[in-house]
Design an enzyme around this catalytic site. Structure first.
Site, PDB file in Angstrom:
ATOM      1  N   THR A  39       0.490  -1.399   0.246  1.00 48.87           N
ATOM      2  CA  THR A  39       0.188  -0.025  -0.339  1.00 48.87           C
ATOM      3  C   THR A  39       0.900   0.904   0.268  1.00 48.87           C
ATOM      4  O   THR A  39       2.417   1.419   0.330  1.00 48.87           O
ATOM      5  CB  THR A  39      -1.078  -0.106   1.352  1.00 48.87           C
ATOM      6  OG1 THR A  39      -1.751   0.305   0.969  1.00 48.87           O
ATOM      7  CG2 THR A  39      -0.310   0.264   2.586  1.00 48.87           C
ATOM      8  N   ASN A  40       0.854   2.395   0.415  1.00 49.28           N
ATOM      9  CA  ASN A  40       0.981   3.623   0.367  1.00 49.28           C
ATOM     10  C   ASN A  40       0.729   4.477   1.048  1.00 49.28           C
ATOM     11  O   ASN A  40      -0.697   4.019   2.125  1.00 49.28           O
ATOM     12  CB  ASN A  40       1.330   4.485  -1.305  1.00 49.28           C
ATOM     13  CG  ASN A  40      -0.382   5.075  -1.359  1.00 49.28           C
ATOM     14  OD1 ASN A  40      -0.714   5.135  -0.983  1.00 49.28           O
ATOM     15  ND2 ASN A  40      -1.156   4.012  -2.561  1.00 49.28           N
ATOM     16  N   PRO A  41       1.317   5.829   1.695  1.00 50.91           N
ATOM     17  CA  PRO A  41       0.969   6.377   3.001  1.00 50.91           C
ATOM     18  C   PRO A  41      -0.245   7.251   2.343  1.00 50.91           C
ATOM     19  O   PRO A  41      -0.523   8.213   3.704  1.00 50.91           O
ATOM     20  CB  PRO A  41       2.037   6.733   2.966  1.00 50.91           C
ATOM     21  CG  PRO A  41       2.521   7.172   2.209  1.00 50.91           C
ATOM     22  CD  PRO A  41       2.197   6.238   1.210  1.00 50.91           C
ATOM     23  N   ALA A  70      -4.301   7.054  -5.205  1.00 54.33           N
ATOM     24  CA  ALA A  70      -3.306   6.900  -5.091  1.00 54.33           C
ATOM     25  C   ALA A  70      -3.412   5.461  -5.331  1.00 54.33           C
ATOM     26  O   ALA A  70      -3.240   4.746  -4.166  1.00 54.33           O
ATOM     27  CB  ALA A  70      -2.018   6.970  -3.535  1.00 54.33           C
TER      28      ALA A  70
END
Ligand code: CTP
Length: 404
Positions: free
Chosen positions: A215-217, A281
């Site tokens: 995943t990403n922040p 995102a």
């Protein structure tokens, strides 16, 4: 007086503020300050009685413009047509406070001072904020004047119940300055009634096994702010959100998804929206295989094979119709303009919003954002660092003006 930064953005808006002779005229000083702080240009008009409650010099200083009061100011041969030019100049004419006397004049079409003459010449919306004592406000003559003004197309912000200057408690109190500024902003915004908007927000999660994800922040804040702003403006909004802790903005339909594949499916079922903002995102790669059971940590190194996900925005760019508005986002860490422009072209977008992670106040998980809006014609509009809700509002103001 509130010192907090305004959530409303009125950048570039031209506001006429008419002030009439009520005790609440003192609030006009804060009103001018808040309108200016929100970015508006303000020209104050006062009646003679208003100048008995607050000096012209106060409002002239705060607005940065001479206050206008007399229809026939000396020394300027064009002065007598000023009410016409002002009426055409303004984006909104706000009359706050409006006395019973001025309500009566406006309802009957009087033009005996600069304020009433300008109201007749105004091509913009006129927002009237009555303020007076309880019994005056409820008098049938005043009630019927307000009804007449509404019939004539004036917008009315009713007074509130509360403590009045006379010491009595009742109806007639001018709403607080923040409420008035919020109404000004609502009247200035292009309405999106009947339009459907689709917004995506947040990260996606691509499972490696039942307990691990790629995943990403992203927190989804920017997309949620856009969804809220679109709903405020009357659009029917669907928000497709990846995993995030944010609560759903009022009036927005939310669809929760986890993976990029789920987001793709959900987006495609809403692809006919009038406005699409792809702020999510989305993961660019997903594991080729998701293990059914938890991987045990037996080896020092493991290899996870990844494959490209579908570029959802690029698909939308292929499927889009000409009268649809398609907006993408670009998160960059260098050569931002170049990369963003390439994405805009390759994905067949109308606009792209560039974030550079290296810019102070921009990026994942920040309260603020600093973006550059780029159009398909190649025009770039760099914006200041602002709270994300203000960025959303400014983006919409800009984009919607260009769609007109
Ligand atoms: N996007 C998408 N589907 C993907 C990847 C990205 O719809 N699988 C969208 C994003 O929501 C964003 C835009 O494409 O609106 C640009 O995303 P970004 O991550 O900045 O760029 P990429 O196109 O993924 O290219 P790169 O990662 O190489 O910069």
């Amino acid at each position: 007086m509130s010192e907090s930064s305004p959530v409303t953005t009125l950048r570039g808006k031209r506001i006429l503020l008419g002030v009439t002779g009520s005790i609440a005229a003192y609030k006009a000083a804060d009103l001018v300050r808040q309108l200016k702080k929100a970015g508006a240009e303000v020209q104050v008009l006062m009646t003679d009685y208003a100048t008995k409650f607050i000096p012209e010099i106060t409002l002239a200083t705060l607005s940065g413009q001479s206050v206008l009061n007399d229809l026939f100011e000396s020394g300027d041969t064009k002065a007598w047509t000023k009410h016409i030019t002002l009426g055409h100049w303004a984006d909104l004419f706000l009359i706050a406070p409006t006395t019973a006397q001025t309500l009566a004049k406006l309802a009957s079409g009087f033009s005996d001072n600069m304020l009433t003459a300008t109201a007749l010449a105004a091509r913009c919306p006129v927002l009237v904020c009555p303020a007076m004592d309880h019994d005056m406000y409820l008098h049938p003559a005043v009630v019927s004047n307000i009804e007449r003004l509404a019939e004539l197309g004036y917008h009315i912000l009713p007074p509130e119940h509360g403590e009045l200057a006379s010491g009595m408690v009742g109806m007639g109190r001018l709403p607080n300055v923040e409420t008035i500024v919020e109404h000004v902003s609502m009247h200035l915004k292009k309405t999106l009634d009947g339009k459907r908007a689709l917004v995506t927000a947040g990260p996606t999660q691509e499972p490696i096994d039942p307990v691990r994800v790629l995943t990403n922040p992203s927190t989804g804040t920017m997309g949620f702010a856009l969804a809220q702003e679109l709903a405020h403006r009357g659009a029917q909004v669907t928000l497709i959100a990846g995993p995030t802790l944010l609560s759903t903005p009022v009036g927005v339909d939310r669809v929760n998804v986890t993976t990029s594949a789920e987001m793709l499916q959900s987006v495609l079922s809403h692809k006919d929206a009038d406005y699409i903002f792809m702020a999510a995102a989305v993961a660019d790669y997903t594991p080729v295989k998701t293990h059914a059971l938890k991987l045990k940590k037996q080896k020092d190194e493991i290899v996870v094979h990844l494959q490209k996900t579908t570029d959802i925005l690029a698909q939308l760019g292929q499927l889009r119709s000409d009268d649809q508005l398609l907006v993408g986002f670009a998160m960059e860490t260098g050569n931002g303009l170049e990369h963003a422009q390439k994405k805009l072209e390759q994905k067949n977008l109308d606009w792209i919003v560039l974030n550079d992670l290296h810019d102070e106040g921009a990026g994942f998980g920040t309260e603020t954002n600093r973006v550059t809006l780029i159009s398909k014609d190649g025009a770039c509009y760099p914006m200041e660092t602002m709270p994300k809700q203000e960025v959303a509002s400014a983006l919409l103001d800009h984009i919607l003006v260009h769609c007109e």
